[in-house]
Scaffold this motif. Sequence first.
Motif, PDB file in Angstrom:
ATOM      1  N   ILE C  39      -0.046   9.115  14.096  1.00 52.56           N
ATOM      2  CA  ILE C  39       0.216   8.803  12.680  1.00 52.56           C
ATOM      3  C   ILE C  39       0.567   7.339  12.491  1.00 52.56           C
ATOM      4  CG2 ILE C  39       1.683   9.290  10.696  1.00 52.56           C
ATOM      5  CD1 ILE C  39       1.811  12.108  11.440  1.00 52.56           C
ATOM      6  N   GLU C  40       1.326   6.786  13.423  1.00 52.29           N
ATOM      7  CA  GLU C  40       1.729   5.399  13.284  1.00 52.29           C
ATOM      8  C   GLU C  40       0.538   4.446  13.234  1.00 52.29           C
ATOM      9  OE1 GLU C  40       3.072   7.563  15.307  1.00 52.29           O
ATOM     10  OE2 GLU C  40       5.248   7.368  15.384  1.00 52.29           O
ATOM     11  N   ASP C  41      -0.556   4.810  13.913  1.00 49.77           N
ATOM     12  CA  ASP C  41      -1.726   3.933  13.936  1.00 49.77           C
ATOM     13  C   ASP C  41      -2.355   3.763  12.555  1.00 49.77           C
ATOM     14  OD1 ASP C  41      -1.515   3.792  16.756  1.00 49.77           O
ATOM     15  OD2 ASP C  41      -2.751   5.587  17.002  1.00 49.77           O
ATOM     16  N   SER C  43      -1.079   2.985   9.763  1.00 50.30           N
ATOM     17  CA  SER C  43      -0.406   2.107   8.790  1.00 50.30           C
ATOM     18  C   SER C  43      -0.370   0.641   9.161  1.00 50.30           C
ATOM     19  CB  SER C  43       1.045   2.578   8.584  1.00 50.30           C
ATOM     20  OG  SER C  43       1.072   3.736   7.793  1.00 50.30           O
ATOM     21  N   VAL C  44      -0.667   0.265  10.404  1.00 50.78           N
ATOM     22  CA  VAL C  44      -0.461  -1.138  10.770  1.00 50.78           C
ATOM     23  C   VAL C  44      -1.656  -2.016  10.426  1.00 50.78           C
ATOM     24  CG1 VAL C  44       1.279  -0.792  12.547  1.00 50.78           C
ATOM     25  CG2 VAL C  44      -1.145  -0.660  13.141  1.00 50.78           C
ATOM     26  N   GLY C 104      -0.379  -3.924   5.353  1.00 51.71           N
ATOM     27  CA  GLY C 104       0.392  -3.322   6.441  1.00 51.71           C
ATOM     28  C   GLY C 104       1.866  -3.168   6.125  1.00 51.71           C
ATOM     29  N   LEU C 105       2.306  -3.630   4.958  1.00 50.88           N
ATOM     30  CA  LEU C 105       3.719  -3.496   4.597  1.00 50.88           C
ATOM     31  C   LEU C 105       4.017  -2.168   3.918  1.00 50.88           C
ATOM     32  CD1 LEU C 105       4.483  -7.089   3.263  1.00 50.88           C
ATOM     33  CD2 LEU C 105       4.329  -6.249   5.616  1.00 50.88           C
ATOM     34  N   LEU C 106       2.988  -1.396   3.664  1.00 52.63           N
ATOM     35  CA  LEU C 106       3.157  -0.171   2.875  1.00 52.63           C
ATOM     36  C   LEU C 106       3.218   1.054   3.769  1.00 52.63           C
ATOM     37  CD1 LEU C 106       0.645  -0.872  -0.035  1.00 52.63           C
ATOM     38  CD2 LEU C 106       3.110  -1.286   0.032  1.00 52.63           C
ATOM     39  N   SER C 107       4.409   1.611   3.954  1.00 47.32           N
ATOM     40  CA  SER C 107       4.479   2.873   4.690  1.00 47.32           C
ATOM     41  C   SER C 107       4.077   4.037   3.783  1.00 47.32           C
ATOM     42  CB  SER C 107       5.887   3.085   5.244  1.00 47.32           C
ATOM     43  OG  SER C 107       6.849   3.059   4.226  1.00 47.32           O
ATOM     44  N   ARG C 108       4.270   3.877   2.494  1.00 52.59           N
ATOM     45  CA  ARG C 108       3.837   4.887   1.530  1.00 52.59           C
ATOM     46  C   ARG C 108       2.728   4.309   0.667  1.00 52.59           C
ATOM     47  NH1 ARG C 108       8.448   8.266   1.006  1.00 52.59           N
ATOM     48  NH2 ARG C 108       9.761   7.780   2.803  1.00 52.59           N
ATOM     49  N   PRO C 109       1.810   5.091   0.162  1.00 51.27           N
ATOM     50  CA  PRO C 109       1.659   6.512   0.430  1.00 51.27           C
ATOM     51  C   PRO C 109       1.384   6.768   1.911  1.00 51.27           C
ATOM     52  CG  PRO C 109      -0.213   5.682  -0.817  1.00 51.27           C
ATOM     53  CD  PRO C 109       0.792   4.598  -0.760  1.00 51.27           C
ATOM     54  N   SER C 110       1.881   7.905   2.368  1.00 52.11           N
ATOM     55  CA  SER C 110       1.747   8.275   3.769  1.00 52.11           C
ATOM     56  C   SER C 110       0.323   8.743   4.063  1.00 52.11           C
ATOM     57  CB  SER C 110       2.729   9.391   4.092  1.00 52.11           C
ATOM     58  OG  SER C 110       2.334  10.557   3.394  1.00 52.11           O
ATOM     59  N   LYS C 111       0.034   8.909   5.326  1.00 56.46           N
ATOM     60  CA  LYS C 111      -1.269   9.445   5.717  1.00 56.46           C
ATOM     61  C   LYS C 111      -1.516  10.773   5.010  1.00 56.46           C
ATOM     62  CE  LYS C 111      -3.564  12.192   9.007  1.00 56.46           C
ATOM     63  NZ  LYS C 111      -3.333  13.174  10.069  1.00 56.46           N
ATOM     64  N   SER C 112      -0.502  11.633   4.954  1.00 60.49           N
ATOM     65  CA  SER C 112      -0.766  12.953   4.373  1.00 60.49           C
ATOM     66  C   SER C 112      -0.937  12.862   2.859  1.00 60.49           C
ATOM     67  CB  SER C 112       0.313  13.964   4.780  1.00 60.49           C
ATOM     68  OG  SER C 112       1.402  13.906   3.913  1.00 60.49           O
TER      69      SER C 112
END
Lengths: 429, 429, 429, 429
Positions: C39-41, C43-44, C104-112
Amino acid sequence: MSASLNKNSQASDPPSQSLTERFREVRQLSLSICDPLQIEDYSVQTMPDVSPPKWHLAHSTWFFETFLLKPYLENYQEFHQKYNFLFNSYYKGIGSHYPRAKRGLLSRPSKSDIINYREHVDERMFELLQTSIAEEAGERVHLGIHHEQQHQELLLTDIKHILCTNPLHPVYRKKIGGTPQAISPLEYLSFPEGFSTLGFNGSGFSFDNEHPHHRLWLNKFQLCHRLITNGEYLDFINDGAYQNPLLWLSDGWDWIQNHQAKSPLYWENNDGNWYEISLSGKNPLELNLPVMHLNYYEAEAYARWSGARLPTEAEWERAAMDLPVKGNFYHPDLLHPQPAVTSSKTALNQMFGDLWEWTASPYTPYPGFKPAAGAVGEYNGKFMVNQVVLRGGSCFTPDRHIRKTYRNFFPPGAQWQATGLRLAKDGRP
Amino acid sequence: MSASLNKNSQASDPPSQSLTERFREVRQLSLSICDPLQIEDYSVQTMPDVSPPKWHLAHSTWFFETFLLKPYLENYQEFHQKYNFLFNSYYKGIGSHYPRAKRGLLSRPSKSDIINYREHVDERMFELLQTSIAEEAGERVHLGIHHEQQHQELLLTDIKHILCTNPLHPVYRKKIGGTPQAISPLEYLSFPEGFSTLGFNGSGFSFDNEHPHHRLWLNKFQLCHRLITNGEYLDFINDGAYQNPLLWLSDGWDWIQNHQAKSPLYWENNDGNWYEISLSGKNPLELNLPVMHLNYYEAEAYARWSGARLPTEAEWERAAMDLPVKGNFYHPDLLHPQPAVTSSKTALNQMFGDLWEWTASPYTPYPGFKPAAGAVGEYNGKFMVNQVVLRGGSCFTPDRHIRKTYRNFFPPGAQWQATGLRLAKDGRP
Amino acid sequence: MSASLNKNSQASDPPSQSLTERFREVRQLSLSICDPLQIEDYSVQTMPDVSPPKWHLAHSTWFFETFLLKPYLENYQEFHQKYNFLFNSYYKGIGSHYPRAKRGLLSRPSKSDIINYREHVDERMFELLQTSIAEEAGERVHLGIHHEQQHQELLLTDIKHILCTNPLHPVYRKKIGGTPQAISPLEYLSFPEGFSTLGFNGSGFSFDNEHPHHRLWLNKFQLCHRLITNGEYLDFINDGAYQNPLLWLSDGWDWIQNHQAKSPLYWENNDGNWYEISLSGKNPLELNLPVMHLNYYEAEAYARWSGARLPTEAEWERAAMDLPVKGNFYHPDLLHPQPAVTSSKTALNQMFGDLWEWTASPYTPYPGFKPAAGAVGEYNGKFMVNQVVLRGGSCFTPDRHIRKTYRNFFPPGAQWQATGLRLAKDGRP
Amino acid sequence: MSASLNKNSQASDPPSQSLTERFREVRQLSLSICDPLQIEDYSVQTMPDVSPPKWHLAHSTWFFETFLLKPYLENYQEFHQKYNFLFNSYYKGIGSHYPRAKRGLLSRPSKSDIINYREHVDERMFELLQTSIAEEAGERVHLGIHHEQQHQELLLTDIKHILCTNPLHPVYRKKIGGTPQAISPLEYLSFPEGFSTLGFNGSGFSFDNEHPHHRLWLNKFQLCHRLITNGEYLDFINDGAYQNPLLWLSDGWDWIQNHQAKSPLYWENNDGNWYEISLSGKNPLELNLPVMHLNYYEAEAYARWSGARLPTEAEWERAAMDLPVKGNFYHPDLLHPQPAVTSSKTALNQMFGDLWEWTASPYTPYPGFKPAAGAVGEYNGKFMVNQVVLRGGSCFTPDRHIRKTYRNFFPPGAQWQATGLRLAKDGRP
């Protein structure tokens, strides 16, 4: 800044010298300092911190025009309508100003335009000085004189940067004086604990940042009898200091990385031999002369490496309290720090003149500090963050400009001023 | 840093709690703080000052692995050969490390890899804690615990930055508590001149930068009974402060220009109405709550504008001397400063918890300061330049982490910490 | 861009496949590409050119929502009011958009959240596709499909950058296939002078930048029968190419200095041995495989060094004219260029798939080029400066995405795409 | 570059003029161009693209010293051992050189040092020219002469930047000529399809980038009979062009954002009135003069806005083929574009002189291009990426420097050259 000037003339002034004569003399010195220059040297800005020499000549003139002639001389006509924009340095209360980092982009006004500007303002100033001026105006004349003297030192450091970063190594004045053959070993003088004072309490001129005079408690401390030399600093370099992060403040180590620093400014290593580029061109490094052009990071790291520390400004002022304000100040034939002469444990060398000494003290307001009202209040107070206090004057400082309580200040990364290093230690129990 | 820990357990610890239980509890809290996050939140770095949450979880683990397990636990096998490179923050004595500003580029190790790392290290730490560990090792466990607590506060401020700069305004926890309807007017409490002290002199844990305990002279001063509120700060904004260079330090005005700053961090003006984005999302600004996320420039300028000044750290510590260390510290349901409750002239509000208070004091070593030998000596001492001291802890500070003598420090431009502002004045003659 | 689609279905499509099935299949492939990720991949963003995988998944969905559902599906409700701002890439005609370098600064919206967004849009798209849609809408569905396929290639190159710049060298898929033992020597095929054509003239989908089809005159030329290999490129490196400014375009030499470049991207030299980091982790460099991740400067310099040159896009298209569009395109088990197999003078190898081939041609409009009306007109035309054309597709290109006339384009400094190098020469007289 | 010079003298040279006389005349003109300057103007560098005038005077001298005197004059002693480092521009084959962006930091060598350098080199060159020099040397003298002429144009554009960006608006020469009252409406001339040629095929001097002469196919096209005027460009501005991203190439829009561009260089809007700052100071914008100092982005956007396009260099050369090389070239009293005079459909105006015309053609090598062997091979070829071709010369171009086949080139963002805009269209069917 707010000038605080007692009515009696300054102690160090020749009693017979009138304010007009003093004004004339100081204004003349700025031009004399520029005498060895070629016209092209007046206009360049070799880094954002440096101002072109002609800018200094114009800005110190603008100071008199703005703070004396415009408010106090009836019917004064400004010399040029755009000079207020071009030569205001940072007085936001006066209006907008040309950006500092772009001063070197201006070929005009030319040097000769600025000489004309100086003459115009000087003539009107002489008019003003012949009238019976208000006390506030008189204080501002003194302030303007001291302001010009500060810019004389900056003129010299900026000229040095302009010439010494030039690959041709131009000479400002020929080297004078022989090479010192020996230097006394480091000695520390001890000072007892007790109340001491900080700040100006005398007659004559002083800057607002030297006020209020106040007392504070000092622990026992020791102060080194002379400045650190090139040879001693070379030991630090040869010990791998510029490659060892553990000797440095974190910001200092970042400074080394960002600048690929390997030595003080103006040192050059050619095939293993060290040279120093100075106002007399490029010459072999003289090991027994004081080390010059350190920034705070270098001074602080050297102190840590040697098992000592830097003095606080209160310690320095305590030690200077009983000394005469004499030393290797500005002299057109010297312009370089001289070797320490005394090795006795009872005497401090080089406290005045030679080199500004980095202290351990961040530049902060004295308790109860009040900047002056009006635009001159921007002189000193607004710089009281991210800077470090230096004390004692240098070989570039005009001799009647300095006092025991004088606080100079620069950011910790600044190398291009005439700075050096004296060690201190805590007192022995 | 060097931890100074007396052998008797810390006064504020429940007497019955063992070091092992304390370790377990603190380690658990770091995970609890992250509970409301989604996995993606663990990896982002929204500005160079911010670290990804998973980095904090790994780095505080690395601290125990490096400074306890490797030197003290026999036959310890490191968890991963590259983690020393990845999770060393700035300890040059330990070796090279991954660049700070690029922490957000690493999707791996994943959050779950790091949870495994934590479990691996915790298990070995429990082993170590069951042995009869050396006194030095015991001190380091305390140091590691306090180190992790510091990172708990940073976790919260960094999570806040990650969520609050996101255009979707995600909520970390729902807003709790009503809106304060009124606030007491500003009052000043007076303190007499005399000798006072700075620094830690008790039993239990303290950081090296709180030493040595020493006396110093204080002039009379007055300290405000509470923090400045959003409403009071809004008056400053509405008076045109962010457009008026004369209210600011020179570096502060440059900061405004470079960041186009118009308000504290996380304030937003929509059609004339002010909102504050916080851990509970975007809500109308509450005027009676303390103003939060000021940097030093803003705090200092507000003080000047209001005719007051910031307290020195010595004044703050003098005033805090007789108060209990109680306040609005970290609590999972609050996480925001609370309104001042007392208006009496005899009581100081909000001295502990709520918000870190900017002092007027640059972060410098106390007289005679010595950092610890070894790599932990890099903890505090090498940052003693270009930073300003803050005091008192905040609503993000774990309650058993703080002391009256605790010195926090940040650069003057930093806004993202839980910072606020209390005014001081010189004493009346 | 403006899609030009003839009414008969595309030649390369299975005749039985409906547009709905095609849509479903392509949408599914984007998710399959991401299957090996953690999942971490998602967002970067490891450099400004790279977009986080979840951004690609959202942006290609936004494309259908914006250009199909909003204009053509009655009563369509947008999924989230801020997604238009967040996932518009560069269509100024659609409104303002979030800055590219900050994705890459946006953790949201999330993958899901984004998976939900995809499902929402896909369902509505199926609704739309069941209606009798206008011809323009039909063309846009094809455009959206090809747009998504382009982002499938970018997904792969960005995933590769995210994984391969990570110090842990994570593996996306295990290495497959043996090491080629030998490679045929370079041979050149000759082409006579004469009129040739550029541009799309068939049935099925094409981009606007492939139009208008036009004729042009070509001199005799020769084209190399295969791509340059790692081993051949290593000769160039070992000849000191990265230290010799005379081999490079001036901007290319500046690129080397600014990036301290010493090899193609993802090559690493450890103690004299070369390794290549790829989707299968870090492995010894295979000399007989095509050299990958060159930028234009590197390709052009190699050609000069070897006494050859790059082909123009017209030469490339002329040579490709009679070849089938077959090759090493996207296949989940390969994802790496394969060795050339044929050594005959009469056959060109690796023209399609394996690696995009840098041409000598700047990316400019064909004579008479007209971008489409409306916001889709921003697709291709506005990038026609400072970029270079690449031809032929790569091992990351979905196979039904490419054509002989397909023009890919990137700035000359870009290394992170799946790029390689084929040589050309002027024809022998 | 490699000079290609046929043995017969150049057609446009007065037959009686010897190479020595030509050399003397061209060398003298460089000094004449600088006559109106003050000494300070010789040293400043107002942006990295600009070189100080004294640098141009020195560099063109260095060219003769390096490529003629050192290889061909026996016993030649170089003037100064550091000048090769200081005045080499970009010839890596000659050795390292001083960084371009720092040329303005050098106050030394002074203007008068450089005048001495010129005299030294000129005297030796006269010696060399009196001998019977080899053919290669003769070609290099012509190359050096054309090189100096290129720097004469750069001298003028750089002087213009130095003076026109100065807030005092200094005047280089008084304004000459009245204001044109009217201008003919835009007309297009038509050209048929067919083979045409590109490149030099005559006698006399040419640069290597004009070779080889080759044929190519041209479609029908139309070319506008004159340049676009300030008034016409103002319509574009007033239509909101600088606020409308849809009119611009993507890189062009980024350029607008980064530079906050609102108009061509040297335009200023005061209270709604437009002024143009030129070599004659600041004057009201003259609507009927050609618009000057556009970059490629502006020219291309204007063309798109107006429904036309820029011509390719092949179209431009085709149209110029039958015209005499006459126009408003360098003349000390003009130095500004002049109004178009002819409005007939059968005549093209302003094709030579007035302003360099941006073409639609990226600067690439002609098919079969070979740069010269040796260091002069760096003259042209290594810049063949990221630049755009301009044609026709300007009011700053020395008249005997230009040819119909002459290819000038600058990056698309460059505004400070004497650039303008002529429209083209596809031919009517």
